[in-house]
Design a protein around this motif. Structure first.
Motif, PDB file in Angstrom:
ATOM      1  N   UNK A   1       5.936 -47.768 -11.911  1.00  0.00           N
ATOM      2  CA  UNK A   1       6.038 -46.444 -10.983  1.00  0.00           C
ATOM      3  C   UNK A   1       7.365 -46.505 -10.100  1.00  0.00           C
ATOM      4  N   UNK A   2       8.162 -47.323 -10.324  1.00  0.00           N
ATOM      5  CA  UNK A   2       9.413 -47.316  -9.590  1.00  0.00           C
ATOM      6  C   UNK A   2      10.172 -45.877 -10.076  1.00  0.00           C
ATOM      7  N   UNK A   3      10.829 -45.416  -8.891  1.00  0.00           N
ATOM      8  CA  UNK A   3      11.845 -44.179  -9.226  1.00  0.00           C
ATOM      9  C   UNK A   3      10.763 -42.998  -9.350  1.00  0.00           C
ATOM     10  N   UNK A   4       9.604 -42.595  -8.780  1.00  0.00           N
ATOM     11  CA  UNK A   4       8.904 -41.705  -8.900  1.00  0.00           C
ATOM     12  C   UNK A   4       9.423 -40.370  -8.573  1.00  0.00           C
ATOM     13  N   UNK A   5       9.869 -40.379  -7.663  1.00  0.00           N
ATOM     14  CA  UNK A   5      10.556 -39.002  -6.858  1.00  0.00           C
ATOM     15  C   UNK A   5      11.762 -38.644  -7.968  1.00  0.00           C
ATOM     16  N   UNK A   6      12.781 -39.401  -8.074  1.00  0.00           N
ATOM     17  CA  UNK A   6      13.651 -38.935  -8.998  1.00  0.00           C
ATOM     18  C   UNK A   6      13.130 -38.534 -10.563  1.00  0.00           C
ATOM     19  N   UNK A   7      11.982 -39.205 -11.045  1.00  0.00           N
ATOM     20  CA  UNK A   7      11.437 -38.881 -12.212  1.00  0.00           C
ATOM     21  C   UNK A   7      10.861 -37.625 -12.279  1.00  0.00           C
ATOM     22  N   UNK A   8      10.406 -37.348 -11.127  1.00  0.00           N
ATOM     23  CA  UNK A   8       9.591 -35.918 -10.821  1.00  0.00           C
ATOM     24  C   UNK A   8      10.517 -34.747 -11.033  1.00  0.00           C
ATOM     25  N   UNK A   9      11.863 -34.856 -10.425  1.00  0.00           N
ATOM     26  CA  UNK A   9      12.708 -33.737 -10.653  1.00  0.00           C
ATOM     27  C   UNK A   9      13.091 -33.478 -12.217  1.00  0.00           C
ATOM     28  N   UNK A  10      13.209 -34.843 -13.010  1.00  0.00           N
ATOM     29  CA  UNK A  10      13.605 -34.518 -14.179  1.00  0.00           C
ATOM     30  C   UNK A  10      12.198 -34.046 -14.936  1.00  0.00           C
ATOM     31  N   UNK A  11      11.126 -34.234 -14.543  1.00  0.00           N
ATOM     32  CA  UNK A  11      10.317 -33.688 -15.267  1.00  0.00           C
ATOM     33  C   UNK A  11       9.727 -32.161 -15.035  1.00  0.00           C
ATOM     34  N   UNK A  12      10.409 -31.554 -13.692  1.00  0.00           N
ATOM     35  CA  UNK A  12      10.429 -30.243 -13.366  1.00  0.00           C
ATOM     36  C   UNK A  12      11.517 -29.634 -14.151  1.00  0.00           C
ATOM     37  N   UNK A  13      12.602 -30.385 -14.435  1.00  0.00           N
ATOM     38  CA  UNK A  13      13.544 -29.615 -15.332  1.00  0.00           C
ATOM     39  C   UNK A  13      12.852 -29.357 -16.915  1.00  0.00           C
ATOM     40  N   UNK A  14      12.096 -30.357 -17.259  1.00  0.00           N
ATOM     41  CA  UNK A  14      11.676 -30.277 -18.856  1.00  0.00           C
ATOM     42  C   UNK A  14      10.584 -29.059 -18.593  1.00  0.00           C
ATOM     43  N   UNK A  15       9.871 -28.835 -17.497  1.00  0.00           N
ATOM     44  CA  UNK A  15       9.075 -27.686 -17.597  1.00  0.00           C
ATOM     45  C   UNK A  15       9.770 -26.352 -17.652  1.00  0.00           C
TER      46      UNK A  15
ATOM     47  N   UNK B   1      12.482 -25.981 -19.285  1.00  0.00           N
ATOM     48  CA  UNK B   1      13.098 -25.754 -20.460  1.00  0.00           C
ATOM     49  C   UNK B   1      12.069 -25.635 -21.712  1.00  0.00           C
ATOM     50  N   UNK B   2      10.633 -25.433 -21.265  1.00  0.00           N
ATOM     51  CA  UNK B   2       9.598 -25.012 -21.903  1.00  0.00           C
ATOM     52  C   UNK B   2       8.809 -26.088 -22.477  1.00  0.00           C
ATOM     53  N   UNK B   3       8.686 -27.072 -22.016  1.00  0.00           N
ATOM     54  CA  UNK B   3       7.317 -28.218 -22.218  1.00  0.00           C
ATOM     55  C   UNK B   3       6.178 -28.000 -21.338  1.00  0.00           C
ATOM     56  N   UNK B   4       4.990 -28.101 -21.980  1.00  0.00           N
ATOM     57  CA  UNK B   4       3.846 -27.919 -21.164  1.00  0.00           C
ATOM     58  C   UNK B   4       3.420 -29.245 -20.344  1.00  0.00           C
ATOM     59  N   UNK B   5       2.254 -28.948 -19.584  1.00  0.00           N
ATOM     60  CA  UNK B   5       2.145 -30.070 -18.636  1.00  0.00           C
ATOM     61  C   UNK B   5       1.818 -31.298 -19.413  1.00  0.00           C
ATOM     62  N   UNK B   6       0.921 -31.247 -20.272  1.00  0.00           N
ATOM     63  CA  UNK B   6       0.552 -32.660 -21.128  1.00  0.00           C
ATOM     64  C   UNK B   6       1.822 -33.184 -21.877  1.00  0.00           C
ATOM     65  N   UNK B   7       2.708 -32.404 -22.289  1.00  0.00           N
ATOM     66  CA  UNK B   7       3.955 -32.957 -22.987  1.00  0.00           C
ATOM     67  C   UNK B   7       4.657 -33.716 -22.049  1.00  0.00           C
ATOM     68  N   UNK B   8       4.879 -32.954 -20.854  1.00  0.00           N
ATOM     69  CA  UNK B   8       5.665 -33.457 -19.708  1.00  0.00           C
ATOM     70  C   UNK B   8       5.248 -34.871 -19.327  1.00  0.00           C
ATOM     71  N   UNK B   9       3.865 -35.034 -19.127  1.00  0.00           N
ATOM     72  CA  UNK B   9       3.043 -36.487 -18.835  1.00  0.00           C
ATOM     73  C   UNK B   9       3.327 -37.405 -19.878  1.00  0.00           C
TER      74      UNK B   9
END
Length: 779
Positions: free
Chosen positions: A224-238, A240-248
């Motif tokens: 779980x290292x780098x959780x905050x930076x990863x979350x910003x990347x996940x928001x970018x994925x959302x 561009x069109x990915x759904x919640x399950x795919x993002x996880x």
């Protein structure tokens, strides 16, 4: 949902981890280092049982005893061996004198050729010790020329001290207590190992659970290292069109990438540590790299479980996080953590262990699955309770200095991350406290009183039969550090010659009046007196043999080779004495004799025993005694006395725990340092902004210290409570009295706090580098 879709999303996450630029690589590498350290420790722990078994196998392969009661005749394929074990500054040295009877004599394992008289082959560690500045006293004791090295097959560990020395004339002493003739090494018919009693099995199970659970906790935290930076990347994925399950699933793929890389690094760490293991000795235990070979099945289990745990932990961590195109709803105030379900794990653990309370070693074997499950539930319960405790406590913290307020506010915003960082330490300390209580509670069952009176004598020297007692006693009395010598000779009397299988036997003790008073209460004593002793342990023959003028027989060394026994006639004036506990803690029976009453040839029929009082203030006094004893005869046995002695199996388990706990604490500290550096890296811009606005660096450094000290303080308090509760349950299971060793509790919690403090100090240099206004620069 199809497996194909899962695989596609996980693969995309792996690609993002390695193709996401420097930030992605740094996060993957930090995760891999944390996971790798845990994997290395898992592999090391799974290899320990095999390493200890290999040590036992090699020890058995070099046994040099005559296992048959019949004496082996001399032949060109036999060897005469004498044991010359010694000790040097509390380190045991295995020594053997060897003399081959012919060209086909069996070679000891690891030895290519027999050393000639006056020469010896040594283990690498003994050669290093002899060549060192601190080996001067030992070189005096072993006056042989080193002509070779014992190979790995002849040693049980890389740091073992051992030697084989050549001898001349040893064959004349074969068949006595001094030397043995053998025709091969090792046991011809290894006896099956006795099964462990249930309490020792319980100790082994708890040791492994306590050592492995903190490792699993750290691996779960590392992914779980780098959780905050990863979350910003996940928001970018959302966006561009990915759904919640795919993002996880993509996030799980990134964690999987770090875990897979961690397996590679962990294997490398393990192989490097495996090679380095030969250079260390921990609690007098050392191994060769070839010993540390984990079971293939366990390796496969680790290789499968770690990546699976990485995916599972990531999905669980994101289950309550709302990832939207415009950001991650985690920075808002989270809902208060609930307590009720966090109590279920400890309660389940106690429920599993409760049915076995009072069982003890006489109630049959403990259910291994319930023991493992119960201990794991209690220890993992620490990781469930600690976030709630940290959140509850820090929510009520307030006023203080600037550094305190910065630390408290940071903890209030991310108490979960702070708790995760100290979870491993808390679990390790809780397990260690429980084990310490269990070991202390059952120690008396595996410890026996040797009976030695260490207030009167601290060392014992045994002379081979035929050695003159008086000159030997005088020589040892001159050794540096010896304050007094008690000299006695022991033999056994019989009512008829020993070849005729006597019916009555009694002990004979020879010594001057002062020394005889240490073994019996004498009415009066002058040189030439003989005493009949009453009150000796297991002595029923003395009253029947105590007839003045009766002839008794002592077996001599020559009698074993067809010679005659020594006949001795009891004098007309036979005094009576009452037995008391002697220096070795036993009550002697039989007869006491002063030197003036000794018949000619008595030295051939008795063995000399010297008991020495040592001045503890003299440096290396025991070493001077060992040297003086070896100068008399290499076959003289000298040993230091201890008031108590512990069972070998219990000591082995305890040593394994200490070795494993040392490794766990070291790797926990390393993983904790990686975690600390990752958190600082994520807050680099914030630290730089605070410095740019005028915050003093000392204030920020203290805030980092407070951010670590508060969670670790709470974690250690929780660990102490859970550890003592688990220890109490385990003691009741073993039918032992519940007793808390507060000194050990404080030592263990102090060791955990010291590890965290050391990690904090090591993280200060990177922290100071990050606290620069240049850190605000971005691209």
């Amino acid at each position: 949902m199809s497996t194909r879709r899962w695989a596609r999303d996980l693969a995309m996450g792996i690609r993002f981890a390695f193709a996401g630029g420097r930030e992605g690589w740094i996060r993957a590498l930090l995760t891999a280092v944390g996971v790798g350290l845990g994997v290395a420790l898992l592999l090391l722990t799974t290899a320990l049982p095999g390493a200890l078994a290999e040590r036992d196998r090699r020890e058995e392969a070099r046994l040099d005893y005559a296992f048959s009661s019949e004496e082996i005749p001399r032949a060109d394929d036999t060897l005469v061996v004498a044991t010359t074990d010694t000790a040097y500054r509390e380190r045991d040295i295995r020594g053997r004198l060897v003399e081959p009877d012919g060209p086909r004599a069996p070679l000891p394992p690891g030895v290519d050729a027999f050393p000639a008289p006056g020469e010896m082959v040594v283990s690498p560690a003994l050669r290093e010790l002899l060549d060192s500045d601190g080996g001067g006293l030992l070189r005096e004791r072993l006056p042989y020329d080193v002509v070779g090295t014992i190979g790995e097959q002849g040693l049980i560990g890389s740091q073992e001290l051992a030697y084989y020395a050549g001898s001349d004339g040893l064959g004349e002493r074969a068949g006595t207590s001094a030397a043995t003739r053998i025709d091969g090494f090792g046991s011809p018919d290894p006896s099956p190992e006795e099964p462990l009693d249930p309490v020792l099995v319980l100790l082994i199970l708890v040791v492994f659970v306590v050592l492995l659970t903190p490792v699993a906790v750290f691996i779960a935290a590392a992914v779980r290292f780098g959780g905050e930076r990863r979350d910003r990347r996940l928001a970018a994925l959302r966006l561009v069109g990915s759904d919640g399950g795919m993002t996880r699933r993509i996030a799980a793929g990134e964690a999987l990438a770090g875990a897979l890389l961690g397996l590679v690094l962990g294997t490398g760490f393990f192989l490097a540590g495996r090679e380095a293991a030969a250079s260390f000795e921990v609690f007098h235990i050392s191994v060769f790299p070839s010993y540390l070979n984990p079971s293939p099945l366990l390796v496969l289990l680790v290789a499968t479980a770690v990546p699976a745990a990485a995916v599972l932990v990531t999905l669980l961590a994101l289950r309550g996080v709302v990832i939207e195109p415009l950001g991650v709803v985690r920075t808002a105030r989270p809902a208060r953590r609930r307590l009720w379900w966090r109590l279920l794990l400890p309660l389940a653990g106690i429920g599993m262990l409760a049915p076995m309370i009072g069982q003890g070693r006489d109630g049959g074997d403990f259910n291994q699955y319930l023991v493992v499950g119960g201990v794991m539930c209690l220890l993992v319960g620490v990781t469930a309770l600690l976030p709630w405790i940290v959140e509850t406590v820090v929510a009520r913290l307030g006023a203080g200095g600037v550094s305190w307020q910065l630390a408290v506010r940071r903890l209030q915003l991310s108490s979960g991350a702070a708790a995760r960082m100290v979870n491993g330490i808390a679990v390790a300390v809780a397990g260690a406290i429980a084990l310490q209580m269990l070991f202390a509670g059952v120690e008396n069952d595996y410890t026996r009183d040797t009976g030695y009176d260490t207030s009167r004598a601290q060392m014992h020297v045994q002379l081979p039969r035929g050695t003159e007692l008086a000159p030997a006693a005088a020589s040892l009395a001159e050794a540096k550090g010896v304050s007094r010598v008690y000299a006695l000779s022991d033999g056994y009397l019989a009512d008829r010659p020993w070849a005729q299988e006597p019916e009555l036997t009694a002990q004979l003790t020879v010594g001057d009046c002062a020394t005889l008073r240490e073994v019996a209460r004498l009415p009066s004593c002058e040189d030439g007196d003989v005493f009949s002793v009453r009150g000796g342990e297991y002595d029923t023959a003395t009253p029947s043999l105590s007839e003045p003028g009766r002839t008794l027989y002592l077996e001599t060394a020559a009698a074993g080779a067809g010679g005659e026994d020594l006949a001795w006639v009891l004098p007309e004036e036979l005094k009576r004495a009452e037995s008391v506990e002697d220096l070795s803690g036993t009550k002697r029976g039989g007869f006491l004799m002063t030197p003036g009453a000794a018949p000619a040839g008595l030295a051939e029929a008795v063995s000399g025993e010297l008991y020495l009082s040592i001045d503890a203030a003299v440096p290396d006094a025991p070493e001077h005694v060992h040297n003086a004893a070896a100068a008399l005869d290499p076959l003289v046995k000298s040993m230091a006395w201890h008031a108590t002695d512990r069972a070998t199996r219990y000591d082995t388990i305890r040593t394994g725990l200490l070795v494993g706990a040392t490794a766990v604490l070291a790797l926990i500290g390393a993983s904790l340092l990686v975690s600390q550096l990752e958190q600082l890296r994520e807050r680099r811009k914030l630290l730089s902004a605070l410095v740019a606005f005028g915050t003093r660096r000392r204030t920020l450094s203290l805030s980092v210290l407070w951010q670590t000290a508060i969670p670790i303080g709470l974690g250690l308090l929780l660990a102490s409570a859970v550890g003592m509760a688990l220890g109490a349950v385990l003691l009741r299971m073993a039918s032992a009295a519940v007793r808390v060793d507060w000194t050990s509790v404080l030592q263990l919690t102090g060791a955990g706090a010291a590890v965290v403090l050391l990690v904090t100090l090591l993280s200060l240099p990177p922290l100071l580098r990050m606290m620069r206004p240049e850190g605000l620069r971005t691209e």
